[in-house]
Write an enzyme that holds these catalytic residues in place. Structure first.
Site, mmCIF file in Angstrom:
data_model
loop_
_atom_site.group_PDB
_atom_site.id
_atom_site.type_symbol
_atom_site.label_atom_id
_atom_site.label_comp_id
_atom_site.label_asym_id
_atom_site.label_seq_id
_atom_site.Cartn_x
_atom_site.Cartn_y
_atom_site.Cartn_z
ATOM 1 N N ASP A 159 60.216 30.678 25.938
ATOM 2 C CA ASP A 159 60.801 31.020 27.225
ATOM 3 C C ASP A 159 60.451 32.419 27.732
ATOM 4 O O ASP A 159 61.165 32.986 28.550
ATOM 5 C CB ASP A 159 62.332 30.903 27.123
ATOM 6 N N GLU A 211 59.396 23.814 21.778
ATOM 7 C CA GLU A 211 60.774 24.293 21.898
ATOM 8 C C GLU A 211 61.297 24.034 23.313
ATOM 9 O O GLU A 211 61.912 24.886 23.954
ATOM 10 C CB GLU A 211 60.911 25.772 21.527
#
Length: 369
Positions: free
Chosen positions: A95, A117
């Site tokens: 992220d 992820e």
């Protein structure tokens, strides 16, 4: 088939390294590696540990860089690499701003995206900032969503992503620990080697989140300081983040307490082994919430919400917030309540079995053939 893996920070490198090593074993994959250098020194340490040599290093890091600076420099450099290499898939993890910019650039250039992820959600677009937005924006343009857990998959399904493009894999950070933790490990830092881990309860503290800067972090540090003063045979090790605001506050709050050891950030190899030796961990890190259960270490999460609910539900982690009273009570309880400690330490790790990388590469081969 050609897979271009792009990353820019230490956490990305740690979680992508096992996948890169797995791809190296496969005759039917040409692996190309591009690092942005969003973080510099800490990234290079991980590359050395896993013996990974990038094909491209954009080296975008600049002191005082803004999120806009990172975005602009990353996109231009990544686009040049994509046009030269013409990959079948661009692979990113997590992220960070590098993840989002790489995914967006691949989308602009018609390249499929694999997101390792995928599906983590905190429920608050501003926390963590900007990571929560980055992971959601990346998901929009992703072709293959590699979700570590069932909860992550369900998050994606709620957002109407195609179930056929979502794959539960486990988390690759568990794979990475197998490369690094050893019983006979000796630290380079003299202060760490001098600690009697057997006869002291050593708390590992990490804190760096933007949303915790200021009063929340001050509350946490003050509570930790008072817990240490209230208990015998307790020590705290705090690898100070490079952010000057974190370092200044830590020195101010912990000054004069000989049982709180302030050290420089550790490379991944040393940090993994410190996790293995400590009693439990107090952190606002996401990755540590996944790693610690594999080492049977309870985690107290100093955040108001977490995108890693699996650990909370499994009992390996506890969300305690950043208020002084809550932090003091929770840390003190875990130090002194053996039943609570045993319950957390023995909970089953919900994040995987160490074979996530193999699953991910198998899926890539199947979907791109």
């Amino acid at each position: 088939m050609k897979v271009l893996t792009v990353f820019g920070t230490r956490p990305e490198a740690i979680k992508l390294a096992p996948i890169i090593k797995e791809m190296e074993k496969r005759d039917n994959i040409e692996s190309v590696i591009c690092v942005t250098g969003q973080h510099r020194e800490m990234l290079d340490q991980v590359l050395a540990i896993f013996e990974i040599e990038p094909d491209y290093d954009l080296n975008i890091f600049q002191s005082g860089q803004s999120l806009t600076d990172i975005t602009i420099r990353s996109m231009k450099g990544i686009e040049d690499v994509i046009k030269k290499e013409e990959p079948d898939l661009l692979l990113v993890q997590g992220d960070t701003s590098t993840v989002f910019t790489a995914a967006l650039t691949a989308f602009y250039n018609g390249v499929k995206i694999g997101h390792v992820e995928a599906g983590l959600r905190s429920g608050n677009i501003f926390s963590p900032f900007p990571e929560e937005a980055n992971r959601q924006l990346t998901g929009i343009v992703t072709s293959l969503h590699f979700a570590p857990t069932v909860n992550n998959k369900e998050n994606l399904l709620k957002e109407n992503y195609d179930a056929d493009q979502i794959f539960i894999t486990g988390n690759t950070v568990i794979d990475a620990l197998g490369y690094t933790v050893t019983d006979s490990f000796e630290f380079n830092d003299k202060a760490l080697n001098s600690i009697d881990f057997e006869n002291n309860k050593v708390i590992l503290l990490t804190s760096h989140r933007r949303e915790n800067l200021g009063e929340p972090m001050k509350n946490v540090f003050s509570a930790i300081n008072d817990v240490v003063n209230a208990n015998d045979n307790v020590k705290v090790v705090f690898p100070m983040h490079l952010n000057p605001k974190v370092r200044e506050l830590a020195r101010k709050e912990f000054e004069g307490n000989e049982n709180i050891i302030l050290i420089e950030p550790l490379e991944y190899l040393e940090f993994s082994n410190l996790m293995s030796k400590c009693y439990f961990i107090v952190t606002d890190s996401g990755g540590i919430q996944e790693e610690a259960p594999s080492l049977e270490k309870p985690v107290l999460v100093i955040r108001e919400e977490t995108e890693r609910q699996e650990g909370i539900e499994a009992g390996t982690a506890k969300l305690i917030g950043t208020k002084y009273d809550d932090v003091f009570a929770s840390v003190n309880e875990l130090l002194n309540d053996e039943n609570e400690y045993s319950k957390m330490a023995s909970s089953v790790n919900p994040y995987g079995d160490g074979k996530a990388s193999e699953r991910i590469v198998d899926i890539i081969v199947e979907k791109l053939k």
